[in-house]
Write a protein that holds these residues in place. Structure first.
Motif, PDB file in Angstrom:
ATOM      1  N   GLY A 107     -10.451 -36.651  -4.561  1.00 29.74           N
ATOM      2  CA  GLY A 107     -10.817 -36.497  -3.470  1.00 29.74           C
ATOM      3  C   GLY A 107     -11.013 -38.046  -2.945  1.00 29.74           C
ATOM      4  O   GLY A 107     -11.104 -38.185  -1.091  1.00 29.74           O
ATOM      5  N   VAL A 108      -9.370 -38.000  -3.087  1.00 29.87           N
ATOM      6  CA  VAL A 108      -8.933 -39.717  -1.462  1.00 29.87           C
ATOM      7  C   VAL A 108      -7.666 -39.826  -1.801  1.00 29.87           C
ATOM      8  O   VAL A 108      -6.719 -39.378  -2.279  1.00 29.87           O
ATOM      9  CB  VAL A 108      -9.063 -40.730  -3.169  1.00 29.87           C
ATOM     10  N   THR A 109      -7.016 -39.527  -0.170  1.00 28.01           N
ATOM     11  CA  THR A 109      -6.222 -39.835   0.178  1.00 28.01           C
ATOM     12  C   THR A 109      -6.488 -40.189   1.385  1.00 28.01           C
ATOM     13  O   THR A 109      -4.767 -40.430   2.074  1.00 28.01           O
ATOM     14  CB  THR A 109      -6.295 -37.857   1.776  1.00 28.01           C
ATOM     15  N   ALA A 110      -6.457 -41.467   1.351  1.00 29.79           N
ATOM     16  CA  ALA A 110      -6.003 -42.855   2.171  1.00 29.79           C
ATOM     17  C   ALA A 110      -6.782 -43.970   1.307  1.00 29.79           C
ATOM     18  O   ALA A 110      -7.417 -43.722   0.571  1.00 29.79           O
ATOM     19  CB  ALA A 110      -6.004 -42.418   3.462  1.00 29.79           C
ATOM     20  N   VAL A 111      -5.733 -45.316   0.780  1.00 29.92           N
ATOM     21  CA  VAL A 111      -6.777 -46.099   0.868  1.00 29.92           C
ATOM     22  C   VAL A 111      -6.397 -47.614   1.396  1.00 29.92           C
ATOM     23  O   VAL A 111      -5.255 -47.659   2.051  1.00 29.92           O
ATOM     24  CB  VAL A 111      -5.865 -46.340  -1.095  1.00 29.92           C
ATOM     25  N   ASN A 112      -7.046 -48.325   0.768  1.00 30.71           N
ATOM     26  CA  ASN A 112      -7.077 -50.057   1.875  1.00 30.71           C
ATOM     27  C   ASN A 112      -6.013 -50.537   0.634  1.00 30.71           C
ATOM     28  O   ASN A 112      -6.089 -51.758   1.306  1.00 30.71           O
ATOM     29  CB  ASN A 112      -7.920 -50.430   1.588  1.00 30.71           C
ATOM     30  N   GLY A 113      -5.717 -50.302  -0.124  1.00 35.40           N
ATOM     31  CA  GLY A 113      -5.010 -51.313  -1.028  1.00 35.40           C
ATOM     32  C   GLY A 113      -4.503 -51.098  -2.292  1.00 35.40           C
ATOM     33  O   GLY A 113      -5.088 -50.424  -2.367  1.00 35.40           O
ATOM     34  N   ILE A 114      -3.259 -51.167  -3.137  1.00 30.85           N
ATOM     35  CA  ILE A 114      -2.484 -51.268  -3.759  1.00 30.85           C
ATOM     36  C   ILE A 114      -2.365 -51.511  -4.867  1.00 30.85           C
ATOM     37  O   ILE A 114      -1.760 -52.677  -4.273  1.00 30.85           O
ATOM     38  CB  ILE A 114      -1.490 -50.017  -3.898  1.00 30.85           C
ATOM     39  N   LEU A 115      -2.209 -52.010  -5.945  1.00 27.78           N
ATOM     40  CA  LEU A 115      -2.048 -53.514  -6.452  1.00 27.78           C
ATOM     41  C   LEU A 115      -1.072 -53.110  -7.946  1.00 27.78           C
ATOM     42  O   LEU A 115      -1.187 -51.456  -8.384  1.00 27.78           O
ATOM     43  CB  LEU A 115      -2.732 -53.785  -7.168  1.00 27.78           C
ATOM     44  N   TYR A 116       0.105 -53.594  -8.023  1.00 23.92           N
ATOM     45  CA  TYR A 116       0.897 -53.238  -9.069  1.00 23.92           C
ATOM     46  C   TYR A 116       1.484 -54.705 -10.248  1.00 23.92           C
ATOM     47  O   TYR A 116       1.663 -55.332  -9.688  1.00 23.92           O
ATOM     48  CB  TYR A 116       2.441 -52.598  -8.639  1.00 23.92           C
TER      49      TYR A 116
END
Ligand SMILES: C[S@@+](CC[C@H](N)C(=O)[O-])C[C@H]1O[C@@H](n2cnc3c(N)ncnc32)[C@H](O)[C@@H]1O
Length: 313
Positions: free
Chosen positions: A92-101
């Motif tokens: 149910g997630v279509t936008a996020v505040n941050g992503i880490l790789y």
């Protein structure tokens, strides 16, 4: 000691990579590479009502973190990060505040001789991060053509002696299949002239890296995932990427450059039209590198580079 707790992972650039996400305690975050949960735990410690979705394609990583207890706002996904969009949409997630790789192989994967990632242990040829995948190092070494081997050794390993090593492999497998890491190490050594073998690192380092990248399609997965990440992140949100080798760093650098520079405008316009402004800005012009102290404490940190972008609008 159980197989799950036997192996430790020293998280690289722990503070730098998470703090550069400029975390909103109520936001939605993704750790694309859970591993043993070092970055995940630090992100969680900064969230209040925020949620964290953590991916790993290795069931052993998911199991090890799960065994430590999972808070309600941590969602573990046993998925490849190349399916970022689809997996998050399923939650149910279509936008996020941050992503880490935090890319590459974890120490537990590397140090578990059974996984076949290391030329230091004798093991069946494997190198799959996702144990359910069909393609393994054994398939590549025994079934890929001479030309394909030369291509991956050259492109993913930057191995000068790609042709003679591929030739040795081709000759050996004509008699019987190549089964183990040590058999492969011997063939690599045989394909490198004695003088060249004595200089630089371990003679098998480059070819092992090349096969690992090919088995896990590491560059393909990264490009596909970052393309989606750039769409998923909200204005003000950031993407933090730690790389460990020049090919993946070049890919991240190029993709971030494309997103942060004005493209294809007629020469000599007095002002940049608002619609042509890049959607992203670089947080650091130069990559962030580990501190001296970290380099001394953690050998894995040596080739690490961190790049960060922020969505502006
Ligand atoms: C360097 S480790 C991450 C370590 C972690 N940051 C920590 O502090 O423990 C990289 C992890 O990412 C996973 N991984 C690599 N490529 C992946 C992909 N395409 N999809 C999902 N997981 C991946 C690996 O299985 C490995 O567990």
């Amino acid at each position: 000691m159980s197989a799950m707790t036997e192996f430790k992972h020293e998280t690289v650039l722990l503070k730098e990579a998470t703090d550069n996400l400029a975390i909103d305690p109520t936001g939605i975050y993704v750790d694309a590479t859970l591993g043993r949960g070092g970055h995940t735990r630090r992100i969680l410690s900064q969230l209040t009502s925020g949620q964290l979705y953590a991916f790993d394609q290795d069931q052993a990583a998911i199991d090890a973190v799960q065994a430590q207890g999972v808070p309600a706002n941590l969602h573990l996904l046993h998925r490849n990060f190349r399916e970022l969009d689809e997996a998050l949409a399923g939650e149910g997630v279509t936008a996020v505040n941050g992503i880490l790789y935090d890319l590459g192989v974890s120490s537990p994967q590397f140090d578990d001789s059974r996984r076949g990632f290391s030329y230091r242990f004798d093991a069946p040829l494997d190198m799959r991060m996702d144990q359910s995948q069909a393609l393994s190092a054994r398939v590549i070494v025994n079934e890929w053509s001479y030309q394909e081997l030369v291509r991956i050794f050259t492109r993913y390993g930057e191995e000068r002696f790609a042709k003679s090593i591929a030739r040795k492999i081709e000759q050996a497998r004509a008699t019987k299949p190549i089964e183990t890491t040590f058999e492969l190490v011997d063939l690599i050594k045989a394909g490198i002239p004695a003088k060249a073998r004595r200089t630089g690192g371990h003679p098998a380092k480059k070819v092992f890296q090349a096969i690992r990248i090919a088995v896990n399609d590491e560059l393909g997965a990264l490009e596909a995932s970052l393309t989606q990440a750039l769409q998923l992140v909200k204005p003000g949100g950031r993407i933090s990427v730690i790389t460990f080798q020049s090919l993946e760093d070049r890919l991240v650098k190029t993709m971030f450059k494309e997103q942060t520079t004005v493209q294809d405008l007629p020469q000599g316009l007095p002002v940049i039209p608002p619609e042509a402004r890049p959607h992203f800005k670089l947080i650091n012009r130069k990559p962030i590198l580990p501190s001296e102290a970290e380099l001394i404490a953690n050998h894995r940190a040596h080739s690490a580079k961190l790049r960060v972008v922020e969505r502006v609008y």
